[in-house]
Design an enzyme around this catalytic site. Structure first.
Site, PDB file in Angstrom:
ATOM      1  N   MET A  30     106.310  25.892  82.846  1.00  0.00           N
ATOM      2  CA  MET A  30     107.480  26.187  82.252  1.00  0.00           C
ATOM      3  C   MET A  30     107.518  26.007  80.710  1.00  0.00           C
ATOM      4  O   MET A  30     108.265  25.711  80.181  1.00  0.00           O
ATOM      5  CB  MET A  30     108.763  25.760  82.640  1.00  0.00           C
ATOM      6  CG  MET A  30     109.091  26.143  84.244  1.00  0.00           C
ATOM      7  SD  MET A  30     110.659  26.243  84.939  1.00  0.00           S
ATOM      8  CE  MET A  30     111.036  24.399  84.709  1.00  0.00           C
ATOM      9  N   GLN A  35     100.115  16.420  78.429  1.00  0.00           N
ATOM     10  CA  GLN A  35      98.580  16.269  78.952  1.00  0.00           C
ATOM     11  C   GLN A  35      98.695  16.627  80.315  1.00  0.00           C
ATOM     12  O   GLN A  35      97.519  16.895  80.924  1.00  0.00           O
ATOM     13  CB  GLN A  35      98.358  14.833  78.620  1.00  0.00           C
ATOM     14  CG  GLN A  35      96.491  14.608  78.327  1.00  0.00           C
ATOM     15  CD  GLN A  35      96.090  15.732  77.215  1.00  0.00           C
ATOM     16  OE1 GLN A  35      96.688  16.101  76.262  1.00  0.00           O
ATOM     17  NE2 GLN A  35      94.941  16.244  77.835  1.00  0.00           N
ATOM     18  N   HIS A  37      99.834  19.002  82.000  1.00  0.00           N
ATOM     19  CA  HIS A  37      99.605  20.381  82.137  1.00  0.00           C
ATOM     20  C   HIS A  37      98.117  20.774  81.959  1.00  0.00           C
ATOM     21  O   HIS A  37      97.565  21.493  82.442  1.00  0.00           O
ATOM     22  CB  HIS A  37     100.568  21.352  81.361  1.00  0.00           C
ATOM     23  CG  HIS A  37     102.062  21.279  81.689  1.00  0.00           C
ATOM     24  ND1 HIS A  37     103.004  20.420  80.790  1.00  0.00           N
ATOM     25  CD2 HIS A  37     102.760  21.782  82.521  1.00  0.00           C
ATOM     26  CE1 HIS A  37     104.099  20.594  81.360  1.00  0.00           C
ATOM     27  NE2 HIS A  37     104.013  21.416  82.508  1.00  0.00           N
ATOM     28  N   GLY A 150     101.042  19.941  89.913  1.00  0.00           N
ATOM     29  CA  GLY A 150     100.808  18.571  89.768  1.00  0.00           C
ATOM     30  C   GLY A 150     101.744  17.837  90.910  1.00  0.00           C
ATOM     31  O   GLY A 150     102.879  18.036  91.160  1.00  0.00           O
ATOM     32  N   GLN A 151     101.115  16.654  91.271  1.00  0.00           N
ATOM     33  CA  GLN A 151     101.738  15.918  92.387  1.00  0.00           C
ATOM     34  C   GLN A 151     103.148  15.344  91.905  1.00  0.00           C
ATOM     35  O   GLN A 151     103.788  14.862  92.654  1.00  0.00           O
ATOM     36  CB  GLN A 151     100.770  14.750  92.785  1.00  0.00           C
ATOM     37  CG  GLN A 151     101.273  14.024  93.924  1.00  0.00           C
ATOM     38  CD  GLN A 151     100.749  12.479  93.981  1.00  0.00           C
ATOM     39  OE1 GLN A 151      99.606  12.249  93.796  1.00  0.00           O
ATOM     40  NE2 GLN A 151     101.504  11.453  94.222  1.00  0.00           N
ATOM     41  N   ASP A 153     105.709  16.633  90.985  1.00  0.00           N
ATOM     42  CA  ASP A 153     106.619  17.416  91.793  1.00  0.00           C
ATOM     43  C   ASP A 153     106.210  17.341  93.006  1.00  0.00           C
ATOM     44  O   ASP A 153     105.699  18.579  93.933  1.00  0.00           O
ATOM     45  CB  ASP A 153     106.830  18.694  90.888  1.00  0.00           C
ATOM     46  CG  ASP A 153     107.461  18.685  89.585  1.00  0.00           C
ATOM     47  OD1 ASP A 153     108.550  18.093  89.403  1.00  0.00           O
ATOM     48  OD2 ASP A 153     106.688  19.157  88.657  1.00  0.00           O
ATOM     49  N   GLN A 156     107.978  20.002  95.410  1.00  0.00           N
ATOM     50  CA  GLN A 156     107.509  21.294  94.928  1.00  0.00           C
ATOM     51  C   GLN A 156     106.290  21.572  95.672  1.00  0.00           C
ATOM     52  O   GLN A 156     105.997  22.941  96.018  1.00  0.00           O
ATOM     53  CB  GLN A 156     107.610  21.267  93.557  1.00  0.00           C
ATOM     54  CG  GLN A 156     107.091  22.738  92.994  1.00  0.00           C
ATOM     55  CD  GLN A 156     107.442  22.946  91.449  1.00  0.00           C
ATOM     56  OE1 GLN A 156     108.460  23.494  91.238  1.00  0.00           O
ATOM     57  NE2 GLN A 156     106.251  22.604  90.612  1.00  0.00           N
TER      58      GLN A 156
END
Ligand code: PAF
Length: 282
Positions: A30, A35, A37, A150-151, A153, A156
């Site tokens: 989003m 870093q 991302h 990514g962990q 989230d 998610q």
């Protein structure tokens, strides 16, 4: 780096790469990149021939309209950062492109079951339906071989794993480790909104997770959670939840799970800013 704003153009470009036998990796975001991302792009580069990233602040996953309005937007820096990281294609659609029927015109519902009734699901009603909808649309557009998330989230990631099962989309999900600042604060776009005073206090979330992790085999879970709540409150947070769960299915635990991995999860507000973080046992 190529930039596409329309699904049709993106599909055409990727169709040619696929015909040439290229493996496509995808890291959806989003924006307001950090870093963490970039580490998704790095992971994709090691496993795929073509790395696609998207920036789209998805209105349907914000249960709180204020959070949507105030979500940080740093598009110029994001584009430069993704290009420097070696992203091949950036997909940057408009709201109209992703929701041609309007944001309220979509009536998909995903059977995420238990997973969307707990933790973030309980505190952010509708959030995971919005995440499911947009990730489904993005996956339809990109049709990646590999998907990088990514962990940070954690829930998610579990929702997306379920989405892949429900839809039969054949992408392989890679869950990449949370990146942290030197003082332990998990990298997050929302950190940009913290005042200097809040930023100084924010690492308490990771400190409390470490406290929980160190005491899992020593203290009753009730006591660990009470102490963790108090640590957060004493630092000025309003905790939404402090939980310990089975890392494979998010069932909440009252005592250690023999053998299986456990996950400790925290969501807590510092003023207006809601931070989430988690740690998993080995
Ligand atoms: O984690 C995020 O940034 C978003 O929830 C995602 C997966 C890009 C969907 O909008």
């Amino acid at each position: 780096m190529y930039l596409f704003k329309r699904v049709a153009d993106l599909r055409e470009a990727l169709g040619q790469e696929k015909k040439a036998g290229k493996r496509i990796g995808f890291a959806p975001t989003m924006g307001a990149l950090h870093q963490g991302h970039i580490s998704l792009v790095d992971a994709a580069k090691t496993q795929c021939d073509i790395v696609v990233s998207s920036i789209f602040v998805n209105p349907t996953q914000f249960n709180d309209p204020k959070d949507f309005e105030k979500y940080p937007v740093t598009i110029k820096e994001d584009i430069l950062g993704l290009a420097a990281a070696g992203t091949d294609i950036l997909f940057l659609p408009s709201v109209e492109e992703m929701y041609p029927e309007g944001v309220n015109g979509e009536h998909r519902h995903y059977g995420f079951g238990y997973l969307e009734t707990v933790l973030e699901g309980a505190y952010r009603p509708g959030h995971f339906q919005g995440v499911g909808m947009i990730v489904h649309k993005l996956l339809d557009a990109v049709q990646p071989d590999d998907l990088f998330m990514g962990q940070k989230d954690f829930q998610q990631c579990m929702i997306i794993k379920k989405l892949l099962e429900i839809t039969g989309i054949p992408a392989k999900l890679h869950i990449c480790p949370t990146l942290r600042e030197t003082d332990g604060l998990a990298m997050s776009s929302r950190n940009m909104r913290l005042t200097p005073e809040q930023r100084a206090v924010a690492p308490q979330v990771s400190r409390t997770l470490l406290y929980m992790k160190e005491n899992l085999q020593k203290l009753p879970f009730g006591e660990i959670k009470r102490n963790a709540h108090k640590q957060l409150e004493d630092a000025g947070f309003q905790p939404d939840y402090v939980e310990i769960a089975d890392a494979n299915n998010l069932q909440l635990l009252e005592k250690p799970l023999p053998g299986g991995p456990m996950v400790m999860l925290i969501a807590a507000k510092l003023g207006e800013i809601r931070l989430i973080d988690n740690m998993v046992t080995n």
